[in-house]
Structure formats: C-alpha cells, structure tokens
Design an enzyme around this catalytic site. Structure first.
Site, PDB file in Angstrom:
ATOM      1  N   LYS A 286      -9.925   1.841  -2.635  1.00 19.08           N
ATOM      2  CA  LYS A 286     -10.054   1.159  -1.243  1.00 19.08           C
ATOM      3  C   LYS A 286     -11.504   1.465  -0.965  1.00 19.08           C
ATOM      4  O   LYS A 286     -11.833   2.670  -0.913  1.00 19.08           O
ATOM      5  CB  LYS A 286      -9.176   1.795  -0.484  1.00 19.08           C
ATOM      6  CG  LYS A 286      -9.101   1.316   0.939  1.00 19.08           C
ATOM      7  CD  LYS A 286      -7.949   2.016   1.685  1.00 19.08           C
ATOM      8  CE  LYS A 286      -7.528   1.419   3.059  1.00 19.08           C
ATOM      9  NZ  LYS A 286      -6.464   1.908   3.732  1.00 19.08           N
TER      10      LYS A 286
ATOM     11  N   CYS B 287      -5.687  -3.088   2.421  1.00 12.96           N
ATOM     12  CA  CYS B 287      -5.614  -3.023   3.841  1.00 12.96           C
ATOM     13  C   CYS B 287      -6.814  -3.130   4.572  1.00 12.96           C
ATOM     14  O   CYS B 287      -7.162  -4.196   4.912  1.00 12.96           O
ATOM     15  CB  CYS B 287      -4.970  -1.528   4.003  1.00 12.96           C
ATOM     16  SG  CYS B 287      -4.304  -1.319   5.841  1.00 12.96           S
TER      17      CYS B 287
ATOM     18  N   GLU C  14       0.812  -1.032  -0.213  1.00 18.59           N
ATOM     19  CA  GLU C  14      -0.113   0.140  -0.002  1.00 18.59           C
ATOM     20  C   GLU C  14       0.789   1.262   0.103  1.00 18.59           C
ATOM     21  O   GLU C  14       1.832   1.412   0.726  1.00 18.59           O
ATOM     22  CB  GLU C  14      -1.114  -0.147   1.337  1.00 18.59           C
ATOM     23  CG  GLU C  14      -1.995   1.042   1.354  1.00 18.59           C
ATOM     24  CD  GLU C  14      -2.754   0.974   2.527  1.00 18.59           C
ATOM     25  OE1 GLU C  14      -3.805   1.974   2.501  1.00 18.59           O
ATOM     26  OE2 GLU C  14      -2.581   0.429   3.447  1.00 18.59           O
TER      27      GLU C  14
END
Length: 301
Positions: A129, A171, A50
């Site tokens: 995301k 994540c 990331e």
C-alpha cells in the site's frame, strides 16, 4: 491510444465480500470456501478484501503480520501466502489476495501487502500500500496507519497473459488519481482496489471514488470490501462494486457477506473512448503527462 488489445477477450471478475474474525486459520478456510464459490460461478479473476486474513486495525497488524521475503516464504512464515497459492491453483483462477499485514525481516517494518497469484498458483505480483490511511475527522473517525505501517513505493501493474494488464492498489490508494492515471496510460484494462472504507467515508466517497477513477481513465474499476461486522472493532462499509469505463456501476454488493460478478469486455472500453475521445484530446503541451515521469513499478516476479 489504440484500445483493441487492452482486453484481449471477455473476462468474468468476482468480488468476494467476506467478514474476518480473530482466528486466522478460520479466516483462511472461509476465504477458500468463498473463492471456490466464485470460481463455481464462472469467475476467471477473483478478488478478496483488504486484510482478509485478520481484523483490520493498527493494534492487530503486528500480531497477524507474516514474513513474505525472501520469496517464497515457508508455510510457517506465511500461511496466508500458501493458502492463496493453493486457492488459485485449485480454482484455476487469477486470485488477487486482498491484503495481509506483512513484516519485512530485513528492516523490521510492517506493510499492508497484496499478493496476486496465477491459475497455476504462482505469485505474479506484490503490492505494498503506497498511501497510508492517516485521517482525522473530528467527532467521526481518527485512524493513523503510519503509527504502525510503512508505505510501499511502487505502482503495481500485473500482466494476465490471456486477458491483458490490470493494476492492483489498496484502499486509500484510490484517492490519488495520479497512480490510476499512470496505470491506465500504461495499458491496463482494469484498476482493482481491495479496500475497507468505514461508515464515515464509505457513504461519502466509496462509490464516488470508484466512478471517478473509471471516468478519469475510461477503464473498469473494481473495489472489494470486507463485509460489515458491527461486533468488530472496525466497521467496514461493504458495498463491493465494479464500475464500467463510462462510470456506470455494473454490480454492487450490500453490507453482508456476498460474492458479486461482472463481465468485462473490451467493447466497454471502446465505447467510452470512441464516444468521448479524451485520450486523443489531452493537452500535454499545456500540462505534463504523469505517466511519462520517473515512475517506479513493481518488478515482474
């Protein structure tokens, strides 16, 4: 669910755990060096962490953001896009480009965005995301991505024709099992999460989340972290890892820069699903199947 075709042939996956500084050009050059190292080690799929091209943090997102739309962007609009495309083409690997900060010029919104490229250097998937990292653990850590970033709104399933389907998420997305369930039930053989857990959440939940998603779905799960840099503003946990479909940790990095590899085989999925046949035992007469709802998927590029 038939599993014979989920992973059509064995594939070697590499996780590139690297540290990124304030110099974007140097970050891209360093990433290229390690992607070549991964390919030289026999990897067919290479994963970056990331925010691999920049420091991680709300203060940094606007400074390092690149414009990706309309696609393809120019080299000036997105040097990272072109660097990733070149890395994939040079190494003839599928490259999951961690994530980079993105600015959408039409909305002026910022996103945390992952780009996946084919061995020909062509963009095959984009994931924004979905779940933003907004946490507040008193005395430990407070981080609010939503102060700068906007959330994506699609599940990203990527077809790798030689091998099968994978899902890419970022994540904090891993904490939401529904996304993983949908991807697995749509036929993915692996869930891939570039991520940057910190020194509070990392030791508590990083490995646990990877094992949980593998256990829930009987697929491979890969987590790729930045290397730990205690001189940086954000201290990543490291410990990039791959779990097999029985939730065993196949490989795990340490804290520093490292490339780790795992060989994924369909037999691993067959072992899990034959021995513990939860795919045949789910009770959708008692509870709904989340994969059959009105899910939003990333369109093929």
């Amino acid at each position: 669910m038939a599993t014979a075709a989920l992973l059509k042939k064995p594939v070697k996956l590499a996780l590139v755990q690297l540290a990124s500084g304030s110099d974007k050009t140097r970050n891209l050059t360093h990433a290229r060096e390690l992607v070549h190292t991964a390919a030289a080690g026999g990897a067919n799929i290479v994963v970056l962490p990331e925010c691999f091209n920049s420091p991680y943090g709300c203060d940094h997102f606007p400074t390092y953001a690149e414009t990706l739309l309309p696609s393809p962007p120019s080299a000036t609009q997105s040097p990272s896009f072109h660097a990733l495309a070149a890395m994939a083409a040079e190494t003839k690997t599928y490259l999951i480009g961690g994530s980079i900060p993105e600015l959408d010029p039409s909305t002026k919104k910022y996103y945390n965005t992952s780009l996946t490229f084919s061995p020909a250097g062509k963009l095959v998937a984009t994931h924004r995301k979905v779940h933003l990292f907004d946490i507040d653990i008193p005395g430990k850590i407070r981080f609010q991505e939503s102060e700068i970033l906007s959330p994506g709104n699609k599940i990203s399933i990527v077809d790798l024709p030689e091998y099968g389907k994978i899902a890419v998420a970022i994540c904090y997305d891993i904490r939401f099992p529904e996304l993983a369930m949908v991807a697995a039930r749509k036929g993915c053989f692996a869930l891939v999460y570039p991520g940057a857990f910190n020194l509070t959440t990392g030791p508590l939940h990083w490995k646990l989340q990877g094992q949980a998603r593998a256990l829930d779905n009987q697929v491979y799960v890969a987590l790729c972290s930045p290397a730990r840099d205690m001189d940086a503003g954000y201290h990543a946990w490291g410990h990039s890892l791959v779990c097999d479909p029985m939730a065993r940790v196949m490989v795990e990095a340490g804290e520093g820069e490292e490339v780790v590899y795992a060989e994924l085989k369909n037999e691993g999925i067959e072992e899990a699903r034959t021995g513990i046949p939860i795919y045949e035992q789910r009770r959708f007469d008692v509870y709904p199947d989340v994969s059959q709802g009105e899910c939003r998927f990333e369109d093929a590029v």
